[in-house]
Motif scaffolding. Structure first.
Motif, short mmCIF file in Angstrom:
data_model
loop_
_atom_site.label_atom_id
_atom_site.label_comp_id
_atom_site.label_asym_id
_atom_site.label_seq_id
_atom_site.Cartn_x
_atom_site.Cartn_y
_atom_site.Cartn_z
N GLY A 12 -3.87 46.16 -10.83
CA GLY A 12 -3.34 44.83 -11.08
C GLY A 12 -2.26 44.95 -12.13
O GLY A 12 -1.98 46.05 -12.62
N SER A 13 -1.66 43.82 -12.46
CA SER A 13 -0.59 43.89 -13.45
C SER A 13 -1.15 44.12 -14.85
O SER A 13 -0.43 44.51 -15.75
CB SER A 13 0.25 42.62 -13.40
OG SER A 13 -0.58 41.50 -13.31
N LYS A 35 -12.58 47.61 -15.51
CA LYS A 35 -11.16 47.27 -15.53
C LYS A 35 -10.62 47.75 -16.87
O LYS A 35 -11.15 47.34 -17.92
CB LYS A 35 -11.04 45.75 -15.40
CG LYS A 35 -9.75 45.23 -14.88
CD LYS A 35 -9.91 43.76 -14.51
CE LYS A 35 -8.61 43.05 -14.51
NZ LYS A 35 -8.75 41.63 -14.22
N GLN A 133 -6.19 37.96 -3.47
CA GLN A 133 -6.51 39.23 -4.14
C GLN A 133 -7.56 39.04 -5.24
O GLN A 133 -8.21 39.99 -5.67
CB GLN A 133 -5.26 39.85 -4.78
CG GLN A 133 -4.26 40.42 -3.81
CD GLN A 133 -3.34 39.37 -3.20
OE1 GLN A 133 -3.54 38.16 -3.36
NE2 GLN A 133 -2.34 39.82 -2.49
N ASN A 134 -7.71 37.82 -5.71
CA ASN A 134 -8.66 37.56 -6.80
C ASN A 134 -9.97 36.94 -6.31
O ASN A 134 -10.78 36.47 -7.12
CB ASN A 134 -8.02 36.64 -7.85
CG ASN A 134 -6.95 37.39 -8.64
OD1 ASN A 134 -6.97 38.62 -8.67
ND2 ASN A 134 -6.04 36.67 -9.27
N ASP A 147 -10.83 37.96 -11.86
CA ASP A 147 -9.56 38.04 -12.58
C ASP A 147 -9.27 36.77 -13.40
O ASP A 147 -8.40 35.97 -13.05
CB ASP A 147 -8.41 38.35 -11.62
CG ASP A 147 -7.14 38.72 -12.38
OD1 ASP A 147 -7.19 38.75 -13.63
OD2 ASP A 147 -6.11 38.96 -11.75
N THR A 352 5.24 39.13 -8.02
CA THR A 352 4.48 39.12 -9.26
C THR A 352 5.46 39.14 -10.41
O THR A 352 6.33 40.00 -10.46
CB THR A 352 3.56 40.35 -9.35
OG1 THR A 352 2.74 40.35 -8.18
CG2 THR A 352 2.68 40.27 -10.58
#
Ligand SMILES: Nc1ncnc2c1ncn2[C@@H]1O[C@H](COP(=O)(O)OP(=O)(O)OP(=O)(O)O)[C@@H](O)[C@H]1O
Length: 354
Positions: A12-13, A35, A133-134, A147, A352
Motif C-alpha cells: 500500500g502507499s 503491516k 482494495q480495503n 486500512d 493514488t
C-alpha cells in the motif's frame, strides 16, 4: 513478542503487508498479518492502530492484534499486527470472478460493508478510504473493512487549519464536498461505497479516468458540475435506487449508513457468497494448508508464544499525507491536478495521490 516475517501479501502507499509465521515449522497457531513501515513514516499506521483500538470490536471491521518495533536491514520499522484475511481483498475477488460480480453477491458485500460503516460512524469516526482494495475477505465468509490509516473523527477538517487541505483517500472515490470544502464527514464513506458498488458490478471505476486525460476536468466534474457517476442500467431498480441515495452531491441529503441498511437492495441474510469459478477450480486442484487447521485468531499479538522476528525480504513503502494551502475549490482542484503539487500514480484505472 518474537515472530517471523513471512511472504509479502500486499503493498500500500503506507506500508508493506506480510504474513506472520510461527518460529518453528508448522503449528496450529493462527496466522496474522503484519503491516510495516519505516518508523519515520509511521503516522498513518499509528493512526490506524489508534482508531481500531478506539472503535472497538465489530464483525465487519478488521481486528488489530497489537504492534511492535523491529530493526531490519539497518532500519527501524513500526509493525502493526492484524488478523489475517485468507481470501485477500475484494478488488482481487472481482478480477478472479471474471471482472465483475453477480448482483446477488454485490448486494451481500454492500450489506456487510454498510454494517461495518454503520459501526464506524456510530463510534464517531469516518474511514475516508473506502475502496475494494480495503475490503478484506475470509474463508468463512466474513467481510471486513480494513486500512484505517486515513480514518479520522467525524467532522474533523483536513490539516491543522481550515486553509490547509489533506487529500485523503482515492480520488476516483472522493466525495464532492472533500474536493470543494475539505470536508470528511461520515457521508464521504457513503459516496465512496456507491463508487465501490458500481465497480463491483461493472468491473470499472465509477468515474472513468484514462491515463493522459485531464485530471482537473475530472475533479471539476466530481466536485463542481451536476454530473454524477454513471448508475449501471442493468442493475435492478432497487440497486439503481440505492446508488441514487449514495450519489447525492449535497452530503446533508445523502442517506446515512443506518438509513441504507433498511433499503431493499441490501435486505436479506448474510449467507456466504458462493465460490467464483476460478476459486472452485483452485479448491479442487491445489493442495494447501487449510485455514481450519488453525485455531481462532488471537485477541492480541502477545498471544503468540515462541516466535522470532527475522529480516524482511520486502522493502517498506511509505509516504506522507500530502497537504496543500488552498483558498477556493478551483484553487484546490488546480493544486490537486497539478503534477508539481502531488505524485499521481495511475495503475489499472486507479489513481493514488502520494
Ligand atoms: N490483514 C490482512 N490480511 C490479508 N491481506 C491484507 C491485510 N491487510 C492488508 N492486506 C493486503 O494488503 C493490501 C494493502 O493493505 P492496506 O490497504 O492496508 O495498505 P495501505 O498501505 O494502507 O494501502 P493504501 O495505499 O490503500 O493506503 C490490501 O489491499 C490487501 O490485499
Amino acid at each position: 513478542m518474537e515472530w517471523v516475517r513471512g511472504d509479502t501479501i500486499g503493498f500500500g502507499s503506507f506500508g508493506t503487508v506480510n504474513l506472520v509465521l510461527p518460529k518453528t515449522g508448522f503449528s496450529k497457531s493462527p496466522l496474522m498479518a503484519v503491516k510495516s513501515c519505516e518508523i519515520t513514516d509511521s503516522v498513518s499506521l499509528k493512526n490506524e492502530k489508534e482508531v481500531l483500538d478506539r472503535i472497538g470490536s465489530c464483525p465487519q471491521i478488521i481486528r488489530c492484534l497489537g504492534d511492535d518495533y523491529t530493526v531490519e536491514k539497518g532500519g527501524k520499522l513500526y509493525n502493526l499486527f492484524l488478523e489475517y484475511a485468507d481470501k485477500g481483498n475484494l478488488a482481487d475477488q472481482v478480477k478472479k470472478s471474471g471482472g465483475n460480480l453477480m448482483e446477488s453477491d454485490v448486494r451481500r458485500y454492500a450489506r456487510l460493508i454498510l454494517k461495518g460503516l454503520s459501526f464506524v460512524h456510530s463510534n464517531g469516526f469516518v474511514h475516508c478510504d473506502i475502496k475494494l482494495q480495503n475490503i478484506l475477505l475470509f474463508g468463512n465468509g466474513d467481510v471486513k473493512i480494513a486500512d484505517f490509516g486515513l480514518a479520522k473523527r467525524n467532522g474533523e477538517k483536513g490539516g491543522e487549519e481550515q486553509r490547509r487541505v489533506e487529500i485523503r483517500g482515492t480520488p476516483l472515490n472522493i466525495a464532492p464536498e472533500s474536493i470543494n470544502e475539505n470536508v470528511y464527514d461520515s457521508a464521504v464513506d457513503i459516496w465512496a461505497l456507491g463508487c465501490a458498488i458500481v465497480e463491483m458490478f461493472t468491473g470499472k471505476p465509477a468515474w472513468n479516468f484514462k491515463p493522459g486525460t485531464n485530471l482537473a476536468a475530472l475533479l471539476i466534474k466530481i466536485g463542481v458540475s451536476d454530473e454524477l457517476p454513471g448508475i449501471p442500467q442493468v442493475l435492478s431498480e432497487e440497486g439503481q435506487d440505492f446508488l441514487g441515495k449514495c450519489f447525492v452531491k449535497d452530503p446533508k441529503k445523502r442517506w446515512t449508513a443506518e438509513m441504507l441498511l433498511d433499503h431493499p437492495f441490501v435486505a436479506g441474510d448474510d449467507e456466504f457468497v458462493s465460490l467464483t469459478r476460478c476459486e472452485a477450480e483452485e479448491e479442487s486442484t491445489s493442495p494447501r494448508c487449510s485455514f481450519e487447521e488453525f485455531s481462532a485468531s488471537p485477541r492480541c499479538a502477545f498471544e503468540f508464544p515462541d516466535w522470532v522476528s527475522t529480516q524482511s525480504t520486502a522493502s517498506s513503502q511509505s509516504s506522507s499525507v500530502p497537504s496543500f494551502s488552498i483558498s477556493s475549490p478551483w484553487d484546490r482542484i488546480r493544486k490537486l491536478a497539478c503534477d508539481e503539487a502531488a505524485d499521481w500514480t495511475i495503475s489499472e484505472s486507479w489513481i493514488t495521490l502520494r
